[in-house]
Structures are given as C-alpha cells and as structure tokens.
Design a protein around this motif. Structure first.
Motif, mmCIF file in Angstrom:
data_model
loop_
_atom_site.group_PDB
_atom_site.id
_atom_site.type_symbol
_atom_site.label_atom_id
_atom_site.label_comp_id
_atom_site.label_asym_id
_atom_site.label_seq_id
_atom_site.Cartn_x
_atom_site.Cartn_y
_atom_site.Cartn_z
ATOM 1 N N SER A 170 -9.616 110.509 -73.058
ATOM 2 C CA SER A 170 -10.251 109.741 -74.140
ATOM 3 C C SER A 170 -9.496 109.878 -75.447
ATOM 4 N N TRP A 171 -8.980 111.052 -75.729
ATOM 5 C CA TRP A 171 -8.375 111.336 -77.019
ATOM 6 C C TRP A 171 -6.882 111.062 -77.080
ATOM 7 N N LEU A 172 -6.207 111.213 -75.959
ATOM 8 C CA LEU A 172 -4.752 111.169 -75.962
ATOM 9 C C LEU A 172 -4.229 109.923 -75.267
ATOM 10 N N ASP A 173 -2.977 109.580 -75.582
ATOM 11 C CA ASP A 173 -2.325 108.440 -74.950
ATOM 12 C C ASP A 173 -1.822 108.864 -73.579
ATOM 13 N N MET A 174 -2.542 108.438 -72.523
ATOM 14 C CA MET A 174 -2.193 108.818 -71.159
ATOM 15 C C MET A 174 -1.830 107.589 -70.326
ATOM 16 N N GLY A 175 -1.358 106.553 -70.976
ATOM 17 C CA GLY A 175 -1.040 105.335 -70.242
ATOM 18 C C GLY A 175 -2.310 104.686 -69.723
ATOM 19 N N ARG A 176 -2.345 104.381 -68.447
ATOM 20 C CA ARG A 176 -3.500 103.719 -67.841
ATOM 21 C C ARG A 176 -4.561 104.700 -67.336
ATOM 22 N N LEU A 177 -4.473 105.940 -67.745
ATOM 23 C CA LEU A 177 -5.455 106.927 -67.307
ATOM 24 C C LEU A 177 -6.720 106.800 -68.158
ATOM 25 N N SER A 178 -7.744 106.168 -67.613
ATOM 26 C CA SER A 178 -9.009 105.988 -68.319
ATOM 27 C C SER A 178 -9.793 107.304 -68.301
ATOM 28 N N PRO A 179 -10.836 107.422 -69.146
ATOM 29 C CA PRO A 179 -11.646 108.636 -69.126
ATOM 30 C C PRO A 179 -12.255 108.928 -67.754
ATOM 31 N N ALA A 180 -12.693 107.887 -67.041
ATOM 32 C CA ALA A 180 -13.271 108.105 -65.716
ATOM 33 C C ALA A 180 -12.243 108.670 -64.746
ATOM 34 N N TRP A 181 -11.037 108.075 -64.756
ATOM 35 C CA TRP A 181 -9.977 108.590 -63.893
ATOM 36 C C TRP A 181 -9.473 109.932 -64.399
ATOM 37 N N GLY A 182 -9.552 110.144 -65.719
ATOM 38 C CA GLY A 182 -9.205 111.455 -66.257
ATOM 39 C C GLY A 182 -10.142 112.532 -65.751
ATOM 40 N N ALA A 183 -11.438 112.192 -65.659
ATOM 41 C CA ALA A 183 -12.405 113.140 -65.112
ATOM 42 C C ALA A 183 -12.107 113.431 -63.641
ATOM 43 N N ALA A 184 -11.754 112.386 -62.887
ATOM 44 C CA ALA A 184 -11.434 112.579 -61.465
ATOM 45 C C ALA A 184 -10.184 113.442 -61.302
ATOM 46 N N LEU A 185 -9.169 113.166 -62.138
ATOM 47 C CA LEU A 185 -7.946 113.966 -62.073
ATOM 48 C C LEU A 185 -8.223 115.393 -62.517
ATOM 49 N N GLY A 186 -9.059 115.555 -63.543
ATOM 50 C CA GLY A 186 -9.430 116.888 -63.998
ATOM 51 C C GLY A 186 -10.167 117.667 -62.925
ATOM 52 N N LEU A 187 -11.052 116.989 -62.199
ATOM 53 C CA LEU A 187 -11.771 117.645 -61.105
ATOM 54 C C LEU A 187 -10.798 118.096 -60.019
ATOM 55 N N ALA A 188 -9.856 117.208 -59.647
ATOM 56 C CA ALA A 188 -8.877 117.560 -58.616
ATOM 57 C C ALA A 188 -7.986 118.710 -59.072
ATOM 58 N N ALA A 189 -7.567 118.668 -60.351
ATOM 59 C CA ALA A 189 -6.709 119.733 -60.872
ATOM 60 C C ALA A 189 -7.473 121.046 -61.002
ATOM 61 N N ALA A 190 -8.769 120.964 -61.354
ATOM 62 C CA ALA A 190 -9.578 122.178 -61.418
ATOM 63 C C ALA A 190 -9.753 122.778 -60.033
ATOM 64 N N LEU A 191 -9.943 121.926 -59.034
ATOM 65 C CA LEU A 191 -10.031 122.412 -57.654
ATOM 66 C C LEU A 191 -8.722 123.098 -57.251
ATOM 67 N N ALA A 192 -7.591 122.507 -57.660
ATOM 68 C CA ALA A 192 -6.296 123.125 -57.389
ATOM 69 C C ALA A 192 -6.170 124.459 -58.127
#
Length: 272
Positions: free
Chosen positions: A192-214
C-alpha cells in the motif's frame, strides 16, 4: 514457554545495535549493500563450517565464503544467471574439497547452496539505485522481521500446543499463527505504501503470508540442522539470538518467496 522480560530486553538491545546498520546499508544500496552482504556471508560461512566441520572449519569456511562471494559479486554486476551457475558449480567444488580432506562432502556443498541462494537473490532484489529495488528489499525485511518477532512474542505470551517438539520444543502453534498474521499484514502495508509495480495490497498480503510461512519454515529447518549437528546455537555473535544464522534463518527462506513474487510482477509488466 513463559514470556521472559530479560530475554525480550536482550533481543531488543541486539536489534537496536544491528538493525540500523542493515537499514542504512539497504537504503544506500550499491557498494554499501554489497559490503553488508559480503560481511554477512563471511560470518555465516564461519558459523556453518564450525557447526558442520569443526575440526577443519577455517578451510571449509574459506571455501564456502569464496564460492558465495563470487556468485554475489557476479550478480551485483548484473549477471544473475551466471551468478547462480557459479554458485552451483562452486558448491560442487567445495564438496570435492571437503571430501579430499576426509570430511562429508554433502555438508560443505549444501552449506554453500544454503547460504548462497538467499544472498544472491537479495543482491538481485536490491541491485541498482532505483526505489523499486529498495522497496522489494524492504518488503523482505518487513515480512520476515514482523513474522519472527510476533511469533516469539505471541508464542511466549500465549503458549499452547507445540509446533514441532522433536526439533524445536519452544515453538508453538499460537506463535506460528501470530507470525503468519504479522507477515500478511506487513505485506499488505508495504504494497500500500511503497511502489511495488503491479503488486496490489491484496496480492501483497498473499505474498506476505507466503513469505511469512517461508520464514517459519526456515526457522524450523535451521532447528533441525542444529539438532543434526548437535549444537544449541549456530554461534554466539548476537546476544539473545545466538549466531547470525540464528537471526536470519527465516529471512533466508523468505527472500526466495519474495524474489519469486517479483519475477511474477516483472512478467506481468512485460519486463521479462
């Protein structure tokens, strides 16, 4: 495991000393970030060698460090495929060198890959001076640190059933859930705060969940490795945390997931 204020204070003090250096080097990028990664690589190689080849740790640490640094520098120069190739070839050479010294080749070869893969990807994520690379690197740190800290606090405060008592008797399911929740929230906030290209907040949450699991998986995996080598901590570099490997074990797995996420975003943007 009960919440121990002294442990929390010791961990916080260590983080207050180490985190600013990591943050400043990450912000500056370029040779500063490269220097941070090279220094971390040397320390990690020493810790791995002392765990896996205690009788000849200096030689094995030197071999692993040279292999990984060669891959890191090559990647820094913009040659990621060659860097990964060097890492793979170097790990085989490191294993052969260990075998010639009467040591287990697999331990050394795996050590080079285990340590090398995440640091090469970190360099790739941060490479250059553009803000996008900085933001993706910040995402890795934010998710991994949030997941790690909240897992410890929630697990210590709430307790409950153990997650994997055979290899990590202190970790709980409550801490695991707390860590995943923190990582998902951190991913959404960063997107939400940073320029991540096409990474929307919803997909950011999904990526964050996957990375947290990792992150959780990386922590458990290192616990299993320490049990295999018969050590409590990878080292004693950081008060309250043990060795550097004890501090970044989850981050090493998280960066692989975030790098994969960035590749997907680059593909969607037509950059690859």
């Amino acid at each position: 495991m009960a919440l121990r204020p002294r442990d929390i204070a010791l961990r916080a003090a260590s983080a207050a000393v180490l985190a600013p250096a990591a943050v400043l080097a990450t912000w500056a990028g370029g040779v500063w970030f490269l220097g941070l990664i090279v220094a971390a690589t040397v320390l990690l190689a020493i810790e791995w060698a002392m765990m896996s080849a205690h009788g000849a740790w200096r030689a094995m640490a030197s071999i692993i460090a040279v292999v990984v640094i060669a891959a890191v520098v090559t990647t820094y120069l913009g040659r990621l495929p060659i860097g990964l190739g060097l890492l793979l070839a170097g790990s085989l050479i490191a294993g052969l060198a260990a075998r010639l010294r009467g040591l287990q080749a697999l331990n050394t070869a795996y050590g080079a890959l285990y340590l090398g893969w995440p640091v090469v990807l970190l360099i790739w994520l941060r490479n250059g001076h553009d803000l996008v690379g900085l933001h993706w690197t910040v995402l890795v740190f934010a998710v991994a640190w949030s997941a790690d800290i909240l897992a410890y606090i929630v697990g210590s405060a709430v307790g409950g059933p153990k997650l994997w008592p055979r290899f990590s008797p202190n970790k709980t399911w409550s801490g695991f859930i707390g860590g995943l929740t923190a990582g998902m929230f951190a991913g959404a906030v960063m997107a939400s705060w940073l320029d991540m290209g096409r990474l929307s907040p919803a997909w950011g949450a999904a990526l964050g969940l996957a990375a947290a699991l990792a992150t959780m998986a990386g922590d458990l995996w290192e616990s299993a490795l320490k049990r295999r080598f018969g050590v409590k901590d990878a080292g004693n570099l950081i008060p309250g945390h043990g060795g550097l490997l004890d501090r970044v074990d989850g981050l090493m797995f998280a960066v692989v997931v975030v790098a994969a996420g960035r590749l997907v975003v680059l593909w969607l943007e037509g950059a690859i």
